[in-house]
Design an enzyme around this catalytic site. Structure first.
Site, PDB file in Angstrom:
ATOM      1  N   GLU A  96      45.377  52.043  41.159  1.00 49.74           N
ATOM      2  CA  GLU A  96      45.519  51.066  42.272  1.00 49.74           C
ATOM      3  C   GLU A  96      46.896  50.374  42.197  1.00 49.74           C
ATOM      4  O   GLU A  96      47.599  50.270  43.200  1.00 49.74           O
ATOM      5  CB  GLU A  96      44.370  50.068  42.125  1.00 49.74           C
ATOM      6  CG  GLU A  96      44.361  48.883  43.069  1.00 49.74           C
ATOM      7  CD  GLU A  96      43.229  47.909  42.685  1.00 49.74           C
ATOM      8  OE1 GLU A  96      42.048  48.303  42.734  1.00 49.74           O
ATOM      9  OE2 GLU A  96      43.519  46.753  42.334  1.00 49.74           O
TER      10      GLU A  96
ATOM     11  N   SER B  10      34.011  48.424  41.947  1.00 45.91           N
ATOM     12  CA  SER B  10      35.233  48.337  42.761  1.00 45.91           C
ATOM     13  C   SER B  10      34.899  48.216  44.238  1.00 45.91           C
ATOM     14  O   SER B  10      33.914  48.763  44.710  1.00 45.91           O
ATOM     15  CB  SER B  10      36.108  49.568  42.552  1.00 45.91           C
ATOM     16  OG  SER B  10      37.211  49.487  43.434  1.00 45.91           O
TER      17      SER B  10
ATOM     18  N   LYS C 133      36.971  52.095  35.007  1.00 45.59           N
ATOM     19  CA  LYS C 133      37.339  51.079  36.010  1.00 45.59           C
ATOM     20  C   LYS C 133      38.764  50.568  35.771  1.00 45.59           C
ATOM     21  O   LYS C 133      39.535  50.329  36.701  1.00 45.59           O
ATOM     22  CB  LYS C 133      36.343  49.915  35.984  1.00 45.59           C
ATOM     23  CG  LYS C 133      36.736  48.732  36.895  1.00 45.59           C
ATOM     24  CD  LYS C 133      36.763  49.148  38.345  1.00 45.59           C
ATOM     25  CE  LYS C 133      37.181  48.193  39.410  1.00 45.59           C
ATOM     26  NZ  LYS C 133      37.873  47.019  39.255  1.00 45.59           N
TER      27      LYS C 133
ATOM     28  N   HIS D  74      41.045  53.075  37.101  1.00 47.37           N
ATOM     29  CA  HIS D  74      41.003  52.946  38.572  1.00 47.37           C
ATOM     30  C   HIS D  74      42.008  51.892  39.002  1.00 47.37           C
ATOM     31  O   HIS D  74      42.817  52.095  39.911  1.00 47.37           O
ATOM     32  CB  HIS D  74      39.586  52.555  39.007  1.00 47.37           C
ATOM     33  CG  HIS D  74      39.492  52.065  40.429  1.00 47.37           C
ATOM     34  ND1 HIS D  74      39.913  50.798  40.809  1.00 47.37           N
ATOM     35  CD2 HIS D  74      39.063  52.659  41.564  1.00 47.37           C
ATOM     36  CE1 HIS D  74      39.732  50.642  42.099  1.00 47.37           C
ATOM     37  NE2 HIS D  74      39.222  51.749  42.590  1.00 47.37           N
ATOM     38  N   ASN D  75      41.973  50.762  38.320  1.00 47.18           N
ATOM     39  CA  ASN D  75      42.884  49.678  38.689  1.00 47.18           C
ATOM     40  C   ASN D  75      44.332  50.047  38.400  1.00 47.18           C
ATOM     41  O   ASN D  75      45.236  49.659  39.137  1.00 47.18           O
ATOM     42  CB  ASN D  75      42.507  48.390  37.955  1.00 47.18           C
ATOM     43  CG  ASN D  75      41.303  47.725  38.592  1.00 47.18           C
ATOM     44  OD1 ASN D  75      40.513  48.383  39.266  1.00 47.18           O
ATOM     45  ND2 ASN D  75      41.148  46.437  38.386  1.00 47.18           N
TER      46      ASN D  75
HETATM   47  C1  6PG Z   1      38.627  46.581  42.823  1.00 49.70           C
HETATM   48  C2  6PG Z   1      39.815  45.764  42.446  1.00 49.70           C
HETATM   49  C3  6PG Z   1      39.349  44.491  41.838  1.00 49.70           C
HETATM   50  C4  6PG Z   1      40.415  43.418  41.811  1.00 49.70           C
HETATM   51  C5  6PG Z   1      41.503  43.675  40.831  1.00 49.70           C
HETATM   52  C6  6PG Z   1      42.799  43.052  41.191  1.00 49.70           C
HETATM   53  O1  6PG Z   1      38.573  47.703  42.363  1.00 49.70           O
HETATM   54  O2  6PG Z   1      37.800  46.091  43.565  1.00 49.70           O
HETATM   55  O3  6PG Z   1      40.599  46.446  41.562  1.00 49.70           O
HETATM   56  O4  6PG Z   1      38.807  44.794  40.605  1.00 49.70           O
HETATM   57  O5  6PG Z   1      40.940  43.241  43.063  1.00 49.70           O
HETATM   58  O6  6PG Z   1      41.035  43.109  39.645  1.00 49.70           O
HETATM   59  O7  6PG Z   1      43.524  43.026  40.048  1.00 49.70           O
HETATM   60  P1  6PG Z   1      44.876  42.273  39.910  1.00 49.70           P
HETATM   61  O8  6PG Z   1      44.607  40.810  40.166  1.00 49.70           O
HETATM   62  O9  6PG Z   1      45.267  42.540  38.511  1.00 49.70           O
HETATM   63  O10 6PG Z   1      45.793  42.842  40.940  1.00 49.70           O
END
Ligand code: 6PG
Length: 639
Positions: A361, A299, A354, A357-358
Site C-alpha cells: 500500500e 484491511s 497484513k 499488505h500495508n
Molecule cells: C488498511 C489500511 C489501514 C490503515 C493503515 C494506514 O488496510 O485498511 O492499511 O490498516 O489505513 O494503517 O497506515 P499509515 O497510517 O501507516 O499510513
C-alpha cells in the site's frame, strides 16, 4: 466446574403480566431443558403481600432471590434450564449472577403498561394484583444486555424470535472506535449477536458503548457494558472476544485486564494492526493458559469494516474454525462470491501478511503521488487532465488507490483544490517500516516499499526541506522532457506497480519458508481482490499467476515476462527523464534499480566482496569454485 461450562441459565424476566411463564415454559420445551417458575419460590408472606397489593421491598426479595440462585446451582441438566424471575433491578440480576459460576442469558420481555393492564384484567389465576403494576414499572431497570422481546405477538412467535437469537453465533467486541463500530454493525447485519464494551475515561471516552447501542437501536440491538468484568461474565463460554484497540502496549494492557477473567478455551481475536512478533509472543503466552489468540489483519478502513473488509487471520487452525463463519460472513466477497477471508497460517502470519499488505500500500500510494506530482509540475497538466489521465488508466488497472486519487483531485474547498491546502508531510503508523525491518531480517530486497517509507520520512522534514529549497534551485524543470513521454507514462506506472507487488510477495514467500508457515500466495492474492486497500486488476490476475508458479518470484512468472518487457523502456524513460528534469521519483527509481539488479547476471557485488575481504578479512566465494566455499586473499602481501 469444567463440566458446568456448557450450562446456560435462561432467565425470562420482566414485569408481572408481561408473559414470562408461558414464554419460558414453551422455550424450555423447545430447548428440551427443565423449566422453573420463579414466582413459585416466593414465601407465603410475599405471595400474601402481592395479593393484597403491597409492593415487595428489597428485603422481601432477598430470600426469594437466594432460593432461585440455589435452584440455579442445583440444575442437573447439562444444557442448563429456563427460569422465570422478574429480576426488575440490575442489583437483583447481579445478585443472581454473583451466586453462581454458570453463564446467563437474560430474556427481557416487555410491553406497554396499558397492554399488560388489559391483559391482567381479563386474565385469571395470577396472584398478582393489577394495582401493583405501576410499582413494577417504577422499579423496572431494563437490562442493557440480553434478548429483548416485545410480547405484542403470540407466545409461539415470541419463542421463535428468542430461539433465533439464542442460535446466533456470539461475539464480544472490545473497543468502539470507527473500526470497532463498523465491524459490530457489519456483524449484526450478518446475523451475529454482538455484545460491546468500551473503556471509560472521564472526559475522554465516556458512555461510548451505551451511546453506540442507543444510536443504532432503531435497527440493531447491541448488548453493551462499560464494566469489563460484567461484559466478560455475560459472554457465553467458550467466549469469542474481538479486540479493536490501538496496536502496541494498549493490546497488552487489555489482555492483562481480561486474562484473570478468562477460562481455558476462550478466544481473543486481535483485529488491529499489531506487530507480528507481538502477536507471536501473545499467542505463545496465552497458549500456556489454553486460551486461543488469532492475530487478524483487517484491511479496508472504516468503509471496509462496515461493509466488508479483507480479513487475514493467523494463529491456530482450531481457533479459526471456531469463528470462521462469523469472519467469512462479514468479509468482502471476491468475484466468485467467496469470502475475502481465509485462514492464513500459524503464529503471527496473519499480522505479517497484513503488514506486507500495508507495505505494498505504501509503495503504490507513493507511486500515485509521484506520478501526479510529475504530471502536474513537470509536464504542466491541469488537475482536470491529471484526473482524466488517472481515470483512463484505471479503466484497466482498476486500482482502489488510483480511484480514490481521482476523487481527491476533484475535491475543492471554497473553489480551491483541497489537495493544495493539505500539508505535504506524510504520517505513518509503522507498518511500512516494520516491513522494512522484516526484510532486513529475512534478507529480502524491499526496495520500493522501503523507499516509500523513506519518502514519507523526508516529507516530514518540512522545515529542513524549506531551507534546502531556498539554498538549491530546484523549482524550474532542468531538462526538457520529450514529447513522447506521455505515451510512456501508463506503461511505466503499470510496471512499477507490478515490481512493487513482486517485492511485497517475495517478502511473504521468504518469511513463509523461513517459518514453515506454508502460506498460499494465490489465496492471499484472492482475499486481496476485494475489501482491502490494494485491490486492483493486477491483484485479480495474481490469483492465477501464483497458481501457475506458486513458489517463484513474480518477475520470473512466464505470463508476466511479456508485459514486463513491453513496459521496461517506458519505466526507464519516465524515471530517468523525470529525475533529469528535477522531479523526485523515489518509488519509480527504486523499481528501476530493483529491476536492473534483479535481472542482472553480473552485478557489482564482486567488488563489494573484494573490499570486505581487503579491509576485514571477510572472505569470498569464487566463480571458478563451487558455491559455499570461501576464500581469502592477503591483498597487501600478494601485491
Ligand atoms: C488498511 C489500511 C489501514 C490503515 C493503515 C494506514 O488496510 O485498511 O492499511 O490498516 O489505513 O494503517 O497506515 P499509515 O497510517 O501507516 O499510513
Amino acid at each position: 466446574m469444567q463440566e458446568d461450562r456448557g450450562k446456560r441459565i435462561y432467565i425470562v424476566m420482566g414485569v408481572a403480566g408481561v408473559g414470562k411463564t408461558s414464554t419460558a415454559k414453551g422455550l424450555a420445551e423447545k430447548l428440551q431443558i427443565p423449566f422453573y417458575e420463579g414466582d413459585e419460590m416466593h414465601s407465603v408472606e410475599n405471595i400474601e403481600k402481592m395479593k393484597n397489593g403491597t409492593p415487595l421491598t428489597d428485603e422481601d426479595r432477598k430470600a426469594w432471590l437466594q432460593k432461585i440462585a440455589d435452584t440455579i446451582n442445583n440444575v442437573q441438566h447439562k444444557n442448563g434450564a429456563v427460569f422465570t424471575c422478574s429480576a426488575l433491578k440490575e442489583r437483583y440480576r447481579e445478585f443472581l449472577m454473583d451466586q453462581t459460576q454458570l453463564s446467563f442469558e437474560w430474556i427481557y420481555l416487555y410491553e406497554t403498561k396499558e397492554a399488560i393492564r388489559s391483559r391482567m384484567q381479563s386474565g385469571k389465576d395470577h396472584f398478582f394484583n393489577p394495582e401493583l403494576l405501576q410499582s413494577q414499572f417504577d422499579t423496572l431497570e431494563p437490562p442493557a444486555y440480553g434478548i429483548h422481546i416485545r410480547t405484542d405477538k403470540t407466545p409461539a412467535e415470541c419463542i421463535d424470535s428468542i430461539l433465533k437469537e439464542i442460535k446466533k453465533p456470539k461475539i464480544g467486541i472490545i473497543g468502539l472506535g470507527v473500526m470497532g463500530q463498523g465491524l459490530a454493525l457489519n456483524m449484526a447485519d450478518n446475523n451475529v449477536s454482538v455484545t460491546v464494551y468500551n473503556r471509560e475515561i472521564k472526559g475522554v471516552e465516556e458512555d461510548i458503548a451505551k451511546n453506540f447501542s442507543d444510536e443504532n437501536k432503531e435497527f440493531y440491538y447491541f448488548s453493551w457494558f462499560k464494566d469489563l468484568e460484567k461484559f466478560l461474565r455475560y459472554l457465553p463460554w467458550p467466549r469469542n472476544i474481538l479486540l479493536m484497540v490501538k496496536a502496541g502496549p494498549a493490546v497488552d494492557s487489555v489482555i492483562s485486564e481480561v486474562l484473570p477473567l478468562l477460562q481455558e478455551g476462550d478466544l481473543i481475536i486481535d483485529a488491529g494492526n499489531s506487530h507480528y512478533l507481538d502477536t507471536q509472543r501473545r499467542i505463545s503466552e496465552l497458549e500456556e493458559k489454553d486460551i486461543h489468540y488469532l492475530g487478524t489483519g483487517v484491511s479496508g478502513g472504516e468503509e471496509g469494516a462496515r461493509n466488508g473488509p479483507s480479513i487475514m487471520p493467523g494463529g491456530s487452525q482450531e481457533a479459526y474454525t471456531r469463528v470462521s463463519s462469523i469472519l467469512e460472513s462479514i468479509a468482502a466477497k471476491d468475484k466468485n462470491g467467496d469470502a475475502c477471508c481465509t485462514y492464513i497460517g500459524r503464529e503471527g502470519s496473519g499480522h505479517f501478511v497484513k503488514m506486507v499488505h500495508n507495505g505494498i500500500e505504501y509503495g503504490e500510494m507513493q507511486l500515485i503521488a509521484e506520478s501526479y506530482h510529475f504530471l502536474r509540475f513537470y509536464m504542466n497538466l491541469s488537475i482536470e487532465e491529471i484526473a482524466a489521465t488517472f481515470s483512463k488508466w484505471n479503466e484497466s488497472l482498476d486500482s482502489y488507490l488510483l480511484e480514490i486519487s481521482v476523487d481527491i483531485l476533484q475535491r475543492r474547498e471554497n473553489g480551491e483544490l483541497l489537495l493544495d491546502l493539505i500539508l505535504d508531510a506524510a504520517g505513518q503508523k509503522g507498518t511500512g517500516g516494520w516491513s522494512t525491518e522484516a526484510a532486513l531480517k529475512y534478507g529480502v530486497a524491499l526496495d520500493t516499499i522501503t523507499t516509500a517509507v523513506m519518502a514519507r520520512n523526508i516529507s516530514g522534514e518540512k522545515e529542513l526541506r524549506t531551507r534546502a529549497s531556498e539554498l538549491y534551485d530546484n523549482k524550474k524543470p532542468r531538462n526538457k522532457i520529450s514529447e513522447d513521454i506521455k505515451e510512456k507514462l501508463f506503461g511505466a506506472f503499470k510496471l512499477v506497480q507490478i515490481i512493487n507487488h513482486a517485492i511485497g510477495f517475495d517478502l511473504i514467500y521468504k518469511a513463509s519458508e523461513e517459518n514453515n508457515w506454508n502460506l498460499d500466495l494465490s489465496e492471499i492474492s484472492r482475499i486481496w481482490t476485494n475489501g482491502c486497500i490494494i485491490r486492483s486488476a493486477l491483484m485479480e490476475s495474481l490469483v492465477e499467476r501464483f497458481k501457475e508458479n506458486p513458489e517463484k518470484h513474480l518477475l520470473l512468472n512466464p505470463n508476466l515476462i511479456q508485459e514486463t518487457e513491453t513496459c521496461r523502456e517506458d519505466m526507464l524513460e519516465v524515471g530517468t527523464q523525470a529525475m533529469a528534469a528535477g522531479c523526485p521519483m523515489p518509488v519509480t527509481a527504486s523499481a528501476i534499480n530493483y529491476f536492473l539488479n534483479f535481472t542482472s547476471y553480473q552485478t557489482s557485488a564482486n567488488m563489494i566482496q573484494a573490499q570486505r575481504d581487503y579491509f576485514g578479512a571477510h572472505s569470498y566465494e569464487r566463480t571458478d569454485k563451487p558455491r559455499g566455499k570461501f576464500y581469502r586473499t592477503h591483498w597487501k602481501m600478494d601485491n
